[in-house]
Motif scaffolding. Sequence first.
Motif, PDB file in Angstrom:
ATOM      1  N   ARG A 139       2.132 -21.535  17.212  1.00  0.00           N
ATOM      2  CA  ARG A 139       2.051 -20.907  15.891  1.00  0.00           C
ATOM      3  C   ARG A 139       1.555 -19.477  16.018  1.00  0.00           C
ATOM      4  O   ARG A 139       0.663 -19.185  16.821  1.00  0.00           O
ATOM      5  N   THR A 140       2.129 -18.592  15.226  1.00  0.00           N
ATOM      6  CA  THR A 140       1.672 -17.211  15.242  1.00  0.00           C
ATOM      7  C   THR A 140       0.252 -17.122  14.685  1.00  0.00           C
ATOM      8  O   THR A 140      -0.220 -18.031  13.981  1.00  0.00           O
ATOM      9  N   VAL A 141      -0.394 -16.026  15.002  1.00  0.00           N
ATOM     10  CA  VAL A 141      -1.743 -15.798  14.485  1.00  0.00           C
ATOM     11  C   VAL A 141      -1.733 -15.793  12.960  1.00  0.00           C
ATOM     12  O   VAL A 141      -2.625 -16.353  12.316  1.00  0.00           O
ATOM     13  N   GLY A 142      -0.726 -15.190  12.371  1.00  0.00           N
ATOM     14  CA  GLY A 142      -0.635 -15.155  10.915  1.00  0.00           C
ATOM     15  C   GLY A 142      -0.556 -16.545  10.308  1.00  0.00           C
ATOM     16  O   GLY A 142      -1.203 -16.844   9.299  1.00  0.00           O
TER      17      GLY A 142
ATOM     18  N   GLN B 295     -15.659 -23.615  21.878  1.00  0.00           N
ATOM     19  CA  GLN B 295     -15.888 -22.918  23.143  1.00  0.00           C
ATOM     20  C   GLN B 295     -14.633 -22.262  23.696  1.00  0.00           C
ATOM     21  O   GLN B 295     -14.654 -21.105  24.087  1.00  0.00           O
ATOM     22  N   ASP B 296     -13.538 -23.010  23.764  1.00  0.00           N
ATOM     23  CA  ASP B 296     -12.322 -22.514  24.410  1.00  0.00           C
ATOM     24  C   ASP B 296     -11.405 -21.886  23.368  1.00  0.00           C
ATOM     25  O   ASP B 296     -10.843 -22.600  22.525  1.00  0.00           O
ATOM     26  N   PRO B 297     -11.229 -20.574  23.393  1.00  0.00           N
ATOM     27  CA  PRO B 297     -10.428 -19.916  22.353  1.00  0.00           C
ATOM     28  C   PRO B 297      -8.933 -20.174  22.481  1.00  0.00           C
ATOM     29  O   PRO B 297      -8.172 -19.846  21.582  1.00  0.00           O
ATOM     30  N   TYR B 298      -8.487 -20.755  23.594  1.00  0.00           N
ATOM     31  CA  TYR B 298      -7.057 -21.022  23.741  1.00  0.00           C
ATOM     32  C   TYR B 298      -6.704 -22.420  23.246  1.00  0.00           C
ATOM     33  O   TYR B 298      -5.794 -22.590  22.448  1.00  0.00           O
TER      34      TYR B 298
ATOM     35  N   PHE C   6      -2.535 -12.745  23.907  1.00  0.00           N
ATOM     36  CA  PHE C   6      -3.845 -12.122  23.773  1.00  0.00           C
ATOM     37  C   PHE C   6      -4.746 -12.496  24.935  1.00  0.00           C
ATOM     38  O   PHE C   6      -4.570 -13.537  25.575  1.00  0.00           O
ATOM     39  N   SER C   7      -5.740 -11.666  25.172  1.00  0.00           N
ATOM     40  CA  SER C   7      -6.775 -11.984  26.157  1.00  0.00           C
ATOM     41  C   SER C   7      -7.704 -13.055  25.595  1.00  0.00           C
ATOM     42  O   SER C   7      -7.652 -13.387  24.404  1.00  0.00           O
ATOM     43  N   GLY C   8      -8.586 -13.591  26.464  1.00  0.00           N
ATOM     44  CA  GLY C   8      -9.530 -14.600  26.005  1.00  0.00           C
ATOM     45  C   GLY C   8     -10.432 -14.107  24.894  1.00  0.00           C
ATOM     46  O   GLY C   8     -10.684 -14.817  23.911  1.00  0.00           O
ATOM     47  N   GLY C   9     -10.925 -12.879  25.030  1.00  0.00           N
ATOM     48  CA  GLY C   9     -11.786 -12.322  23.997  1.00  0.00           C
ATOM     49  C   GLY C   9     -11.046 -12.125  22.681  1.00  0.00           C
ATOM     50  O   GLY C   9     -11.597 -12.374  21.601  1.00  0.00           O
ATOM     51  N   GLN C  10      -9.779 -11.690  22.755  1.00  0.00           N
ATOM     52  CA  GLN C  10      -8.993 -11.513  21.538  1.00  0.00           C
ATOM     53  C   GLN C  10      -8.686 -12.851  20.879  1.00  0.00           C
ATOM     54  O   GLN C  10      -8.705 -12.961  19.651  1.00  0.00           O
TER      55      GLN C  10
ATOM     56  N   LEU D 137      -8.832  -6.575  15.081  1.00  0.00           N
ATOM     57  CA  LEU D 137      -7.529  -6.773  15.701  1.00  0.00           C
ATOM     58  C   LEU D 137      -6.477  -6.013  14.892  1.00  0.00           C
ATOM     59  O   LEU D 137      -6.604  -5.874  13.672  1.00  0.00           O
ATOM     60  N   PRO D 138      -5.409  -5.521  15.545  1.00  0.00           N
ATOM     61  CA  PRO D 138      -4.379  -4.763  14.829  1.00  0.00           C
ATOM     62  C   PRO D 138      -3.598  -5.649  13.862  1.00  0.00           C
ATOM     63  O   PRO D 138      -3.498  -6.863  14.054  1.00  0.00           O
ATOM     64  N   GLN D 139      -3.020  -5.046  12.848  1.00  0.00           N
ATOM     65  CA  GLN D 139      -2.286  -5.804  11.839  1.00  0.00           C
ATOM     66  C   GLN D 139      -1.069  -6.517  12.428  1.00  0.00           C
ATOM     67  O   GLN D 139      -0.682  -7.592  11.955  1.00  0.00           O
ATOM     68  N   ASP D 140      -0.451  -5.939  13.484  1.00  0.00           N
ATOM     69  CA  ASP D 140       0.730  -6.588  14.056  1.00  0.00           C
ATOM     70  C   ASP D 140       0.374  -7.849  14.843  1.00  0.00           C
ATOM     71  O   ASP D 140       1.264  -8.584  15.285  1.00  0.00           O
ATOM     72  N   ALA D 141      -0.921  -8.140  15.001  1.00  0.00           N
ATOM     73  CA  ALA D 141      -1.329  -9.370  15.666  1.00  0.00           C
ATOM     74  C   ALA D 141      -0.865 -10.603  14.896  1.00  0.00           C
ATOM     75  O   ALA D 141      -0.694 -11.677  15.479  1.00  0.00           O
TER      76      ALA D 141
END
Length: 294
Positions: free
Chosen positions: A116-119, A106-109, A161-165, A149-153
């Motif tokens: 940790r980075t997204v990668g 439920q909670d994306p955060y 990032f926003s909640g949706g992202q 999402l952009p590659q630099d993410a």
Amino acid sequence: MTSTGTTESAFPDALLRIRDLRVSYPGKRRRAPHTEILKGVSLDIRPGETLGLVGESGSGKTTIGRAVLGLVPARSGSITFAGERIDTAGPARRRALSRDLQVVFQDPYTSLNPSRTVGDTLSEPLLGHGTTAREARGRVGDLLARVHLPQDAAGRLPREFSGGQRQRVAIARALALRPRLVICDEPVSALDLTTRRTVLELLLEIQEETGVAYLFVTHDLSVVRFMSHRVAVIEGGVLVETGDAGSVTTAPRHPYTRALMLSAPVADVAEQRRRRESAAALGGKAAVTAADGG
């Protein structure tokens, strides 16, 4: 065809098959009796299908997903995935099953490691299943593109990032190992209405492209109607109605399902009051609060 009761007709080609599942939680005090949360639940999910599982807070819907993932033990009954009994699987087999069984919380955060980075987050399950670092980097790029999402993410942290992202990142992580079934546990309830629809449309797009199946857990019948092929309604640990999404969400047969429909929020205040009064007459206070998440 819509049906009522705790079981539904079996599908010979079911990917996930749950039969007479019972789960109990221990009491809060020593020697306190266990509380039975699931009371003989049976359901099927076919490959590429979305089964919407709807009910109020405390109905047992999240417990079904947790039992499939092996996070809570079954007291009795069985859970079969792709023809294999998995409710008795040990830790090693559970780790292997994560390739085919994934979850979006439920909670994306809180579901993402903030340091940790997204990668790194997206690479972790790949490296854990033997993918080389080079292959993982390429797969991360593909996953980011898949969720728009952009590659630099890949080099950024969740807080940027926003909640949706962030929920897109969580979805990308769930897709990393190309699973056959994803359990979506209230994946949009923490998002605003505009972002919610965007994420739901993304999940449908992914399903069309990959053929992944979803167990979509929610308290919101409007979301179930948008997402699901079939719907199962749970009240107090018992499935009270199952059937195709169109029938269950437009002409429900069980009073509890009708109460859930009537308690769903609408823009008109007077109409909202009338609907909630009707819901209270059908299903009591619990059903009235269901649309608010319980």
